[in-house]
Scaffold this motif. Structure first.
Motif, PDB file in Angstrom:
ATOM      1  N   SER A  97       0.837  -1.186   0.000  1.00 32.38           N
ATOM      2  CA  SER A  97       0.000   0.000   0.000  1.00 32.38           C
ATOM      3  C   SER A  97       0.870   1.234   0.000  1.00 32.38           C
ATOM      4  CB  SER A  97      -0.888   0.006   1.237  1.00 32.38           C
ATOM      5  OG  SER A  97      -1.795  -1.032   1.156  1.00 32.38           O
ATOM      6  N   ALA A  98       0.544   2.162  -0.852  1.00 32.65           N
ATOM      7  CA  ALA A  98       1.243   3.445  -0.835  1.00 32.65           C
ATOM      8  C   ALA A  98       0.280   4.477  -1.391  1.00 32.65           C
ATOM      9  CB  ALA A  98       2.510   3.382  -1.681  1.00 32.65           C
ATOM     10  N   TRP A  99       0.182   5.575  -0.721  1.00 34.15           N
ATOM     11  CA  TRP A  99      -0.703   6.656  -1.198  1.00 34.15           C
ATOM     12  C   TRP A  99       0.096   7.455  -2.208  1.00 34.15           C
ATOM     13  CZ3 TRP A  99      -5.754   7.811   0.811  1.00 34.15           C
ATOM     14  CH2 TRP A  99      -6.208   6.849   1.719  1.00 34.15           C
ATOM     15  N   SER A 100       0.070   6.988  -3.429  1.00 33.08           N
ATOM     16  CA  SER A 100       0.979   7.558  -4.404  1.00 33.08           C
ATOM     17  C   SER A 100       0.520   8.933  -4.877  1.00 33.08           C
ATOM     18  CB  SER A 100       1.165   6.605  -5.578  1.00 33.08           C
ATOM     19  OG  SER A 100      -0.044   6.018  -5.911  1.00 33.08           O
ATOM     20  N   THR A 101       1.500   9.723  -5.288  1.00 37.73           N
ATOM     21  CA  THR A 101       1.191  11.057  -5.812  1.00 37.73           C
ATOM     22  C   THR A 101       1.654  11.214  -7.251  1.00 37.73           C
ATOM     23  OG1 THR A 101       3.264  11.845  -4.893  1.00 37.73           O
ATOM     24  CG2 THR A 101       1.313  12.192  -3.574  1.00 37.73           C
ATOM     25  N   ALA A 102       2.726  10.533  -7.634  1.00 37.68           N
ATOM     26  CA  ALA A 102       3.231  10.701  -8.996  1.00 37.68           C
ATOM     27  C   ALA A 102       3.999   9.456  -9.406  1.00 37.68           C
ATOM     28  CB  ALA A 102       4.142  11.927  -9.093  1.00 37.68           C
TER      29      ALA A 102
END
Lengths: 412, 1154
Positions: free
Chosen positions: B978-983
């Motif tokens: 899980s990772a709250w990705s931004t780019a």
């Protein structure tokens, strides 16, 4: 996901097999399946992959590493398994039906607490492979003693354990103490008379007299869980009540969950509280398997947030038998957001989290949060042709339906 | 393996305060920018930086404490990872010393407080509370006694019943017992607001923390406040002339000054702390206030969310509060904090725009002159989007770009939010701005500036050519005339040297003679000629000495004030030849000589011409490097370092040495500036320091910055000679000759990274660059407050790349009863209706139902894709508008098709233009990520989708087969975490770069060589690190590098805090060395707070925590190697392999990448 059946089989599932698209049918195939052991080759050294002989009562992953899991069964054993190989790593014969077991999510010890038909809570040390201790309280043997249906370790104090038994008592134990028993949850204790903190080191709590007749429920207690911060204990009993207890004082917080609660299963019942951090403080959600539906309730207010229903026919045929279709267990799969529920961290990587429920009709059902947005959002709504085609189709269907169902009126 | 280095350091100011840090009688401004603390001083109405300190952590708390009986303050700093420490200024070392570091590990079940970490200090400066976890207050105090006055004592962590605290403050009390006030709401979802105050301690000696029991301990308890109140202002007590008695008699009590103000959106409430009497005033205009500062007891500055500055005045009758009034007095950036510096100076620290210094005069009658902008501290954060354009080879997609440090690449960022929105053009190096071209002239051999007689400033330029010398005179307006003669100078031959001397004299050295002229009369005062047929080949001078080299074999030193008297002559003879000579401008009585054959450089005494110290430049026997030019000057600040000797070698290397007062040489460093020798031109600076302009094929400006020598590219590619020409008409200018021209230029004062702003006054959400049209396409969002109602409008605009200003009309976006927001803008080369490629801008939007207007919003947003062309008048015109049932989150281009990430699907759309103003979009295939797509990146046929929560997944596009199989987007691999990705961005081969909302940077590789399908489906992490700043956008770059370069630049990364970073991969031969080097540095270099590097840079999200950066190099740390003294450098290099000098060179090389 590991699942155990009343037919004594255990199956392992890879949840990542799913593509992530709810429109596609689920492709799940068990990655491993442990069949029921034959009665004759009982625990021989050669049959190390041997499964349980009777129905599985409880399953849990080893909390620090999903490479191992535990199972308990009506065949008097607790087994430790290696997940990857799906082989038994250890078997513990407790000599009595094991209803449930629990392993502390934080502790440095690896004690498994087992709730059995025998009134005592049995502690099995996985390190030394021995049943090291029995937690028995005065007045529990003989008298009104009954089986222990539920056990749960505290998520903040590594030696604290609660157990719920058929006599309606919820006992709190400190496994370091010789007598073990620290207290009992008392449904009549509403915390108004300033009772001292249960886990404080103060003299008052040491000298406090225990009321051994205290009962948490008026029926067998078969469900116990803690909130992740260790602040509350939640108990459920056959008296159709769920009680939320302040873990610091042992007081009943008097949360009322109303008359919808159903609970009659003889054996442990699963429920859990949503992880800390997922909801604002004091708005945790309690997920409760309520016979044929999953109830999602506000832990402190008791109000029902939602009911998860739709589990097929209420009566199902399993093999040759007809059973009432009810829930046998629910598990939470985190999404890896803020906070992880106690135990092994397993974020749903191909899905935004979810709940998996086992049913007595032999099915496991998946519940996923509904994402905002339409499923067919890439369609062009402004296109005229598409709209016309759709309208035409609908008209044709309508005509067919009418011609089949509509009553022809004739005048003679 | 990856390497990251800052190009532009984070510039957004989150926290600031004023404090007596440096000394008891001086208040300084302390700013916190991401991971740096800066101390600024107000000098002559301008702010100047005094000190800057790097901290291994992102600063979330900044406070000042005042130990008992101390005259100066301690700074208290907290980081996002719950590490805390106090700092005190050490006047002896001019450094901030760490006093007391500690850590609050918290518990995994503790919930972080809903807002940012909050920390308060009571008016006495000795009690502190921190609000880090919801419902828990951490109380600390400074010791009472002398031996523990500087240490923070952890008093207690108390449980609070107020869980949702919006604001809190200490009160001014009469008793000396600290009191704290909380503005809170009762539930997470309710909009009530209440106020409660407590005494912090329960005993008289203030040693026992209060229990904070809401029933027993609460002092003031007020309900029913403005539901949107978010601010508390404590008000000091004022001694009344008539003391008030009997304060218990509350009914008749009046509200006296001394209490607190609850600032709401529509009303203000004053509460007297002692009598609890209240005074309420309503605001004329509703505003949401975000920051405040005290002017005096009755006047407070308030900053609101739209960047308006208000003045809150308490109107009182003696000490009795009558009412409060708020007047708008000016406009600022949207403040993150306000600090009143005294003497009428107000500082606005801003995250959303530039930080500003204002001069305030409250007692002026004209409202619009009350605040005057004095100074701006530029801030390019938050960077929403950016684009890279290459000045060197624009318009050609296939060619490799220039390195950023060459000054040729330019990064244009969309910076700032709302009213502070702007475009900023960021480029590296030293810019030269051409003022004028003097003449077309070939083969200049030297340039010298002279003062004509009686002139204060330089006004004459001597151009030395091979066979003649030409002279140009400038008048005060900058008019030029060439003169036939000048003070009797010999113009018939090449001039080796010309110089104005202090007493109206002039020195000229030609090949045949050195002559001293009198300026006024033009009479030769003195002259010196070499004997016989010998010629002067080289000359160097300062005001006192002239050093000549005679045909490379003889040295002559002459005393200029003593009428060119020969002091010493020396014949080197046969064994060696003089290659170059230099007389340092500042050091007296010494010279520097470089020799041909032996390859040595000697420092000589001018009286005796005997070497004082020498050094051989050759490291090996067959090394043939010879010195060709020399410069010895004070480049660094004199306090930190002595003068530096620069030696230009024939092969383009420049070797530098530190020169001690005893003329000893140490600290050898080597830098490659080009392939042929560099020529040094000393440029004196007003500060007394020198910068050196080195001309070679890549001219560099060499100057000191932050205690080290920086080689910065200058934008004057073909310069051959340079001289300073600080004349009346062209102050601070330089004259520069190329192979064909002589130009007058100005050197930009800002050397390292230039930022050129273009104010937009609205958020520039997205930005795309079209090389064909030479414009930037901008997706903008404007927010206005009209009559108390917020109105949001989107638009598409164009900005010209060269003039860097708006061109064409604005295309307004918007649909009925929805608010349309720009979500994505990309440029693509798509076929027009004739099939010719044309540059198009593709804009993706989403519709949010306008409040109260939208038709029954069921949470489903809609959106559309618009395709724009640019017409001949450079106006954008709409070709297609295609509505979708989901909002567009991101766009990318795959082989002429549009990849659109919608609310929860990723679709591939083909585009056909049917006429000049119409076209169609047809869906080809679609796929689904786990939850919501955030960003997409394309490489070949692979599409990487960054998911909101579930890291990235790869989908491969398979075109429709000939046999009628439909085109499809098939999942190929994903990252099972899980990772709250931004780019997301493609890095190289099978590697992808991902950034997430926790400030982590990950490099993920698809294991295409995996044995099983299962393995191939997995993306594995090959490098990871925590940057400490949230990354908004990543763009790939491809740069031509030399085959033995250690770092290959791959991408630029921009952050919310205004940081721009260069990310590169590390060549395999350098990996082991650099990793071991970093590990050694990390343990050796101490930073403020003693926070370990590996704790700072370790990956961290809510699920997992790494134990250090994983196969990631932090360029900022590596470069700090150059800051430490030579002893430490030796210690670090011990056992590493390469020598200290090699390591220094390696790091210098890394520095030159950005």
């Amino acid at each position: 996901l590991v699942s155990g059946g009343s037919d004594a089989t255990i199956k392992l599932w890879d949840l990542e097999q799913w593509s992530g698209d709810p429109a596609l049918p689920s492709p799940y195939v068990p990655v491993a399946s442990i069949p029921r052991a034959d009665g004759r080759q009982l625990d021989s050294a050669s049959g190390s992959a041997s499964g349980h002989r009777f129905g599985i009562t409880h399953l849990s992953f080893y909390p620090f590493d999903s490479a191992a899991f535990l199972s308990s069964s009506f065949d008097h054993t607790l087994k430790l398994w290696s997940t990857a190989a799906a082989r038994v790593s250890g078997t513990f014969d407790l000599g009595t039906k094991v209803y449930t077991h629990a392993i502390s999510p934080i502790a440095s010890h690896i004690l498994v607490a087992c709730g059995t038909q025998h009134p005592a809570v049995r502690l099995v040390d996985l390190r030394s492979s021995a049943a090291v201790q029995s937690l028995v309280s005065p007045g529990q043997i003989g008298g009104s003693a009954g089986a222990t249906l539920s056990v749960a370790w505290s998520p903040v104090h590594e030696h604290v354990l609660v157990s719920g038994s058929v006599d309606g008592a919820v006992r709190i134990w400190d496994v370091r103490k010789s007598s073990g028993l620290v207290g009992l949850l008392d449904q009549e204790d509403n915390g108004l008379d300033a009772s001292p903190s249960m886990f404080s080191e103060s003299e008052a709590s040491q000298g406090r007299m225990l009321r051994y007749s205290a009962r948490a429920h008026t029926g067998p207690v078969n469900g116990l869980t803690w909130t992740d911060d260790g602040a509350y204990i939640v108990s459920a009993g056959h008296d159709r009540r769920i009680r939320v207890w302040d873990a610091a004082t042992g007081a009943n917080t008097l949360a009322s969950f109303g008359p919808t609660i159903r609970n009659s299963q003889m054996g442990s019942l699963t429920m859990f509280v949503s992880p800390v951090g997922l909801t604002p403080p004091r708005q945790e959600l309690l997920f409760f398997s309520n016979e044929a539906e999953i109830l999602v309730m506000d832990l402190h207010e008791g109000s029902i947030v939602t009911r998860l229903r739709g589990m097929g026919p209420s009566v199902a045929t399993v093999g040759a038998r007809t059973v009432k279709n009810r829930l046998t267990g629910i598990v939470w799969r985190g999404a890896g957001g803020c906070g992880s529920s106690s135990g092994v961290v397993m974020g749903g990587t191909n899905a935004p989290g979810g709940i998996y429920s086992g049913h007595s009709d032999g099915q496991i059902r998946t519940w996923l949060p509904q994402l905002a947005g339409l499923d067919a959002e890439d369609e062009d709504s402004s296109s005229h042709e598409a709209a016309e085609a759709r309208q035409k189709k609908r008209k044709a269907l309508d005509n067919t339906f009418k011609s089949l169902m509509g009553k022809q009126i004739t005048f003679s | 393996m990856a390497y990251i280095a800052p190009i532009h350091r984070p510039s957004s100011v989150r926290l600031c305060l004023q404090s007596h840090v440096l000394s008891a009688d001086e208040e300084s401004l302390v700013l916190a920018k991401s991971n740096r603390l800066e101390i600024w001083r107000l000098v002559d109405g301008m702010l100047a930086m005094v000190h800057s300190k790097v901290i291994n952590g992102t600063i979330s708390i900044l406070q000042k404490l005042r130990p008992k009986d101390s005259q100066t303050d301690l700074l208290f700093v907290g980081t996002q990872r719950f590490e805390y420490f106090t700092l005190a200024w050490n006047p002896q070392t001019s450094q901030l010393d760490t006093i007391d570091p500690f850590k609050d590990p918290g518990e995994h079940h503790m919930r972080e407080s809903l807002s940012h970490d909050r920390c308060l200090v009571d008016p006495s400066g000795r009690f502190m509370v921190m609000h880090l976890w919801a419902g828990i207050l951490t109380i600390l105090r400074l010791g009472d006694r002398k031996n523990n006055a500087m240490t923070l004592d952890w008093m207690e962590q108390v449980r609070l019943s107020e869980l949702f605290i919006r604001a809190s403050t200490f009160l001014y009390t009469e008793t000396g017992h600290p009191k704290v006030a909380f503005l809170y709401q009762s539930r997470a979802d309710s909009t009530d607001s209440k106020l409660a105050t407590y005494r912090l301690t329960s005993d008289d000696r203030n040693t026992v923390a209060s229990r904070f029991d809401p029933d027993r301990d609460r002092e003031i308890d007020v309900d029913d406040l403005d539901p949107h109140a978010t601010m508390l202002i404590p008000v000091r007590k004022v001694e009344a002339e008539v003391k008030r008695h009997n304060v218990r008699h509350v009914e008749s009590a009046k509200a006296h000054i001394g209490g607190l103000i609850v600032v709401g959106e529509t009303r203000l409430l004053y509460i007297d702390e002692q009598t609890r009497t209240t005074v309420q005033s309503t605001l004329r205009e509703a505003s949401s206030f975000v920051a405040w500062a005290e002017y005096d007891v009755t006047h407070y500055f308030l900053g609101d969310d739209c960047g308006n500055l208000h003045l809150l005045s308490i109107l009182s009758d003696d000490v009795v509060v009558k009412r409060m009034e708020v007047t708008k007095i000016g406009k600022t950036s949207r403040a993150s904090s306000l600090v009143y510096l005294g003497d009428g100076y107000l500082f606005v620290g801003s995250h959303h725009g530039d930080s500003q210094l204002f001069r305030v005069d409250l007692f002026l009658d004209t409202i619009d002159q009350i605040v005057q902008l004095v100074q701006t501290l530029p801030n390019i954060g938050p960077i929403m989007d950016f684009s890279v354009m290459d000045m060197g080879n624009r318009g050609d997609d296939n060619q490799l770009a220039n390195e950023y440090s060459s000054g040729q690449a330019r990064i244009v960022t969309a910076s700032g939010a709302f009213n502070d929105g702007s475009l900023r053009s960021v480029r590296s190096g030293v810019g030269l701005e051409d003022v004028g071209i003097l003449a077309d002239m070939d083969n200049t051999r030297g340039l010298f500036s002279l003062k004509s007689c009686g002139s204060q400033k330089v006004d004459t330029l001597v151009v030395s050519l091979l066979t003649e010398t030409r002279i140009f005179r400038f008048d005060q307006q900058g008019e030029v005339e060439e003169v036939e003669s000048f003070c009797g100078m010999a113009l018939g031959s090449q001039t080796l040297l010309a110089r104005s001397l202090p007493d109206t004299q002039l020195l000229q050295v030609t090949a045949t003679a050195a002559t001293l002229f009198d300026c006024e009369s033009g009479v030769a005062i003195a002259s010196w000629c070499p004997e016989g047929e010998r010629t002067i080949t080289n000359a160097s001078t300062n005001d006192h000495w002239l050093l000549l080299s005679i045909e490379g074999s003889g040295l002559v030193s002459l005393d200029i004030p003593d009428s060119l008297k020969v002091i010493q002559e020396k014949d080197i003879g046969e064994q060696d030849q003089v290659a170059c000579i230099h007389v340092p401008p500042q050091l007296s009585d010494i010279g520097v000589v470089g020799f041909w054959t032996s390859g040595t450089v000697s420092i000589i005494d001018m009286y005796t011409l005997q070497p004082i110290h020498g050094v051989s430049l050759r490291r090996t026997q067959d090394d043939a490097s010879t010195p060709r030019d020399l410069a010895l000057a004070q480049v660094l600040q004199p306090g930190s370092s002595g003068p530096t000797l620069f030696i230009a070698l024939e092969d383009g290397n420049v070797v530098t040495f530190n020169v001690s007062p005893e003329m000893e040489l140490s600290g050898r460093k080597r830098v490659i500036l080009g392939t042929r020798q560099a020529r040094f031109h000393l440029l004196p600076q007003p500060t007394g320091l020198y910068t050196i302009f080195a001309t070679t094929e890549h001219p560099s400006l060499i100057y000191g910055s932050e205690g080290r020598i920086v080689y910065s590219a200058a934008t004057a590619e073909d310069a051959t000679f340079v001289c300073l020409f600080d004349s009346e008409a062209f102050p601070d200018a330089i004259v520069l000759s190329t192979d064909s021209q002589i130009k007058i230029s100005l050197i930009d004062p800002e050397r390292r990274t230039h930022v050129r702003p273009l104010e937009m006054g609205e958020t520039v959400r997205r930005l795309a660059y079209s090389p064909a049209e030479k414009v930037f396409g901008l997706g903008c969002i404007k927010r206005d407050v009209v009559a108390g109602e917020e109105i949001v409008e989107s638009s598409f605009k164009l900005v010209d790349e060269v003039i860097f200003d708006r061109v064409g009309n604005t295309f307004k976006l918007g649909v009925l009863s929805f608010t349309e927001l720009v979500e994505a803008v990309v440029r693509a080369e798509l076929p027009d209706s004739y099939g010719n490629p044309a540059d198009r801008f593709i804009v993706g939007t989403s519709f949010e139902p306008a409040p109260g207007l939208g038709p029954g919003s069921n949470g489903n947003s809609r959106g559309r894709i618009l395709v724009f062309g640019v017409d001949s008048d450079r106006n954008p015109y709409l070709i297609v508008s295609h509505e979708l049932k989901g909002g567009v989150r991101a766009l990318a281009i795959l082989d002429g098709k549009i990849v659109a990430a919608l609310t929860k699907t990723v679709v591939l759309v083909s585009y056909t233009e049917t006429s000049n103003s119409s076209g169609t979009l047809t869906g080809i295939a679609s796929c689904r990520p786990a939850s919501y797509p955030v960003d997409v990146a394309v490489h070949g046929n692979m599409i990487a989708v960054a998911d909101l929560m579930k890291s990235i997944s790869l989908f491969e596009y398979t075109p429709a087969g000939k046999g009628g199989e439909p085109a499809q987007l098939a999942p190929r691999a994903r990252h099972y975490q899980s990772a709250w990705s931004t780019a997301v961005c493609h890095l190289e081969d099978d590697s992808w770069l991902e950034t997430d909302a926790d400030g982590n940077i990950m490099i993920l590789r698809q294991n295409t060589k995996g044995v099983t399908v299962e393995e191939q489906r997995r993306l594995e992490i090959t490098s990871e690190m925590n940057l400490g700043e949230m990354v908004n956008k990543v763009r790939p770059i491809s740069v031509e590098t030399s085959p033995n370069a250690m770092i290959i630049p791959r991408a630029f990364i921009t952050t919310v805090e205004g940081g721009i970073y260069l990310l590169g991969t590390i060549a395999s031969h350098a990996r082991d060395l650099l990793l071991r080097f970093q590990a050694k540095l990390a343990t050796t270099i101490q930073t403020a707070g003693h926070i370990e590097f590996k704790d700072y840079r370790s990956f961290r999200n809510s699920e997992r925590e790494g134990d250090g950066p994983f196969r990631f190099l932090d360029g900022e740390l590596l470069e700090r190697f150059l800051d430490v003294d030579e002893e430490t450098q030796k210690e670090i290099c011990e056992g590493l392999g390469p020598s200290v000098e090699d390591m220094r060179n390696t790091v210098e090389e890394l520095r030159r990448l950005h």
